[in-house]
Design a protein around this motif. Structure first.
Motif, short mmCIF file in Angstrom:
data_model
loop_
_atom_site.label_atom_id
_atom_site.label_comp_id
_atom_site.label_asym_id
_atom_site.label_seq_id
_atom_site.Cartn_x
_atom_site.Cartn_y
_atom_site.Cartn_z
N PRO A 4 -97.58 -67.18 -5.26
CA PRO A 4 -97.28 -68.16 -4.20
C PRO A 4 -98.51 -68.89 -3.68
O PRO A 4 -98.43 -70.08 -3.36
CB PRO A 4 -96.62 -67.30 -3.11
CG PRO A 4 -96.00 -66.17 -3.86
CD PRO A 4 -96.95 -65.86 -4.97
N SER A 5 -99.64 -68.19 -3.58
CA SER A 5 -100.85 -68.84 -3.09
C SER A 5 -101.29 -69.95 -4.03
O SER A 5 -101.68 -71.04 -3.60
CB SER A 5 -101.98 -67.81 -2.94
OG SER A 5 -101.66 -66.85 -1.95
N GLU A 6 -101.23 -69.68 -5.34
CA GLU A 6 -101.59 -70.69 -6.31
C GLU A 6 -100.63 -71.87 -6.29
O GLU A 6 -101.03 -73.03 -6.46
CB GLU A 6 -101.63 -70.07 -7.71
CG GLU A 6 -102.76 -69.10 -7.93
CD GLU A 6 -102.88 -68.68 -9.38
OE1 GLU A 6 -103.08 -69.57 -10.24
OE2 GLU A 6 -102.76 -67.48 -9.66
N LEU A 7 -99.36 -71.57 -6.07
CA LEU A 7 -98.36 -72.64 -6.05
C LEU A 7 -98.60 -73.59 -4.87
O LEU A 7 -98.37 -74.80 -4.98
CB LEU A 7 -96.95 -72.05 -5.98
CG LEU A 7 -96.51 -71.25 -7.20
CD1 LEU A 7 -95.10 -70.72 -7.01
CD2 LEU A 7 -96.60 -72.10 -8.47
N ILE A 8 -99.06 -73.05 -3.76
CA ILE A 8 -99.35 -73.89 -2.60
C ILE A 8 -100.64 -74.68 -2.79
O ILE A 8 -100.68 -75.90 -2.65
CB ILE A 8 -99.42 -73.06 -1.31
CG1 ILE A 8 -98.02 -72.63 -0.87
CG2 ILE A 8 -100.07 -73.87 -0.18
CD1 ILE A 8 -97.98 -71.87 0.43
N ILE A 9 -101.72 -73.96 -3.13
CA ILE A 9 -103.04 -74.59 -3.19
C ILE A 9 -103.19 -75.52 -4.38
O ILE A 9 -103.67 -76.66 -4.25
CB ILE A 9 -104.15 -73.51 -3.24
CG1 ILE A 9 -104.09 -72.63 -1.99
CG2 ILE A 9 -105.53 -74.18 -3.36
CD1 ILE A 9 -104.32 -73.36 -0.70
N TRP A 10 -102.76 -75.08 -5.56
CA TRP A 10 -103.05 -75.82 -6.78
C TRP A 10 -101.85 -76.56 -7.37
O TRP A 10 -101.97 -77.20 -8.42
CB TRP A 10 -103.65 -74.88 -7.83
CG TRP A 10 -104.93 -74.27 -7.35
CD1 TRP A 10 -105.15 -72.96 -7.03
CD2 TRP A 10 -106.17 -74.95 -7.09
NE1 TRP A 10 -106.45 -72.77 -6.61
CE2 TRP A 10 -107.10 -73.98 -6.64
CE3 TRP A 10 -106.58 -76.28 -7.21
CZ2 TRP A 10 -108.41 -74.31 -6.30
CZ3 TRP A 10 -107.89 -76.60 -6.87
CH2 TRP A 10 -108.78 -75.63 -6.43
N HIS A 11 -100.68 -76.45 -6.72
CA HIS A 11 -99.52 -77.17 -7.21
C HIS A 11 -98.92 -78.08 -6.12
O HIS A 11 -98.74 -79.27 -6.34
CB HIS A 11 -98.44 -76.21 -7.71
CG HIS A 11 -98.81 -75.46 -8.94
ND1 HIS A 11 -99.81 -74.51 -8.97
CD2 HIS A 11 -98.32 -75.52 -10.20
CE1 HIS A 11 -99.91 -74.03 -10.20
NE2 HIS A 11 -99.02 -74.62 -10.96
N LEU A 12 -98.63 -77.48 -4.95
CA LEU A 12 -97.95 -78.24 -3.90
C LEU A 12 -98.90 -79.21 -3.19
O LEU A 12 -98.53 -80.35 -2.90
CB LEU A 12 -97.30 -77.28 -2.91
CG LEU A 12 -96.14 -77.84 -2.09
CD1 LEU A 12 -95.05 -78.38 -3.00
CD2 LEU A 12 -95.57 -76.75 -1.18
N ILE A 13 -100.10 -78.76 -2.89
CA ILE A 13 -101.06 -79.64 -2.21
C ILE A 13 -101.41 -80.86 -3.08
O ILE A 13 -101.51 -81.98 -2.55
CB ILE A 13 -102.33 -78.86 -1.79
CG1 ILE A 13 -102.00 -77.93 -0.62
CG2 ILE A 13 -103.47 -79.80 -1.43
CD1 ILE A 13 -103.16 -77.14 -0.08
N PRO A 14 -101.60 -80.69 -4.40
CA PRO A 14 -101.81 -81.89 -5.22
C PRO A 14 -100.66 -82.90 -5.13
O PRO A 14 -100.91 -84.12 -5.18
CB PRO A 14 -101.92 -81.32 -6.64
CG PRO A 14 -102.51 -79.97 -6.44
CD PRO A 14 -101.88 -79.47 -5.18
N VAL A 15 -99.44 -82.42 -4.98
CA VAL A 15 -98.30 -83.33 -4.80
C VAL A 15 -98.49 -84.14 -3.52
O VAL A 15 -98.28 -85.36 -3.49
CB VAL A 15 -96.97 -82.55 -4.75
CG1 VAL A 15 -95.82 -83.47 -4.32
CG2 VAL A 15 -96.66 -81.94 -6.11
N MET A 16 -98.92 -83.47 -2.46
CA MET A 16 -99.17 -84.16 -1.20
C MET A 16 -100.33 -85.16 -1.33
O MET A 16 -100.29 -86.25 -0.74
CB MET A 16 -99.48 -83.14 -0.10
CG MET A 16 -98.34 -82.18 0.23
SD MET A 16 -96.87 -83.04 0.89
CE MET A 16 -95.86 -83.16 -0.58
N LEU A 17 -101.35 -84.79 -2.10
CA LEU A 17 -102.48 -85.70 -2.28
C LEU A 17 -102.06 -86.96 -3.02
O LEU A 17 -102.45 -88.08 -2.65
CB LEU A 17 -103.59 -84.98 -3.06
CG LEU A 17 -104.33 -83.86 -2.32
CD1 LEU A 17 -105.33 -83.18 -3.24
CD2 LEU A 17 -105.03 -84.40 -1.08
#
Length: 217
Positions: free
Chosen positions: A185-198
């Motif tokens: 879950p940590s990787e999904l937030i930091i390296w997957h979901l945050i890039p979507v927001m960027l």
């Protein structure tokens, strides 16, 4: 928001134009091309080695469904935001935020319950490859949407650009999750979901600059 007087002056100078297709027709065209793009990219990249096992995991299916819902609703919202009057449905821009926020909350709950690596440790992993992959997968869909939106002369440039970016990057997220085996879950937030927001934020800025300048040209 675009200078209304400049927009009116532009329309007056150009004269009557052929009416634009209905926003749902535009969205349908986008989604059809996104579907083709999705199939082609999955054929090129292949699926993750444990995909058969992942199909049986409800959380994984919910994750993919949530991000696909975000991509689809964001494309629909962008098609309406491409119109000068937004088709009277300006509220559509908030709909794509619902599934992605729900998914983000579920990920945060997983982290809070101790079922994930510490966020600082996850950041130190420096998985920039995930960030770059989502950006790469997003480029072609985003460009196509931006070109279509430009011809419609939007007045809500930031929102139109952000919705196009959100739709393209959400699709990129799904594609990455079909090939990448990192499920923490940590990787999904930091390296997957945050890039979507960027990418969404970049779309917002690009929309403000690109749509406004093209409309006033």
């Amino acid at each position: 928001m675009m200078d209304t007087e400049a927009l009116i002056a532009r329309f007056a100078a150009e004269g009557a134009k052929k009416p634009l297709p209905h926003p749902l027709a535009i969205a349908g065209k986008w989604l059809a091309l996104l579907a083709v793009y999705f199939v082609v990219m999955t054929l090129v990249t292949g699926f993750r080695s444990d995909i058969a096992t992942k199909w049986a995991q409800p959380f994984y299916l919910m994750e993919l469904a949530g991000m696909l819902a975000t991509a689809i609703t964001a494309a629909i919202a962008a098609s309406f935001l491409a119109l000068p009057d937004v088709g009277g449905r300006s509220w559509l821009k908030f709909v794509p935020l619902i599934p992605i926020m729900i998914y983000g909350i579920l990920l945060m709950e997983s982290i809070a319950s101790g079922n994930a690596m510490p966020l600082i440790e996850c950041i130190q992993m420096q998985r920039y490859d995930c960030l770059l992959t989502i950006i790469f997968f997003s480029i072609a869909p985003a460009i196509f949407m931006f070109i279509t939106i430009q011809h419609a002369a939007p007045t809500r440039c930031c929102w139109a650009g952000s919705m196009a970016g959100l739709s393209a990057s959400s699709l990129g997220y799904v594609l990455l999750r079909l090939i990448d085996t990192d499920d923490n879950p940590s990787e999904l937030i930091i390296w997957h979901l945050i890039p979507v927001m960027l990418v969404t934020m970049v779309g917002m800025v690009a929309g403000k600059l690109y749509f406004r300048n093209s409309a006033l040209a």
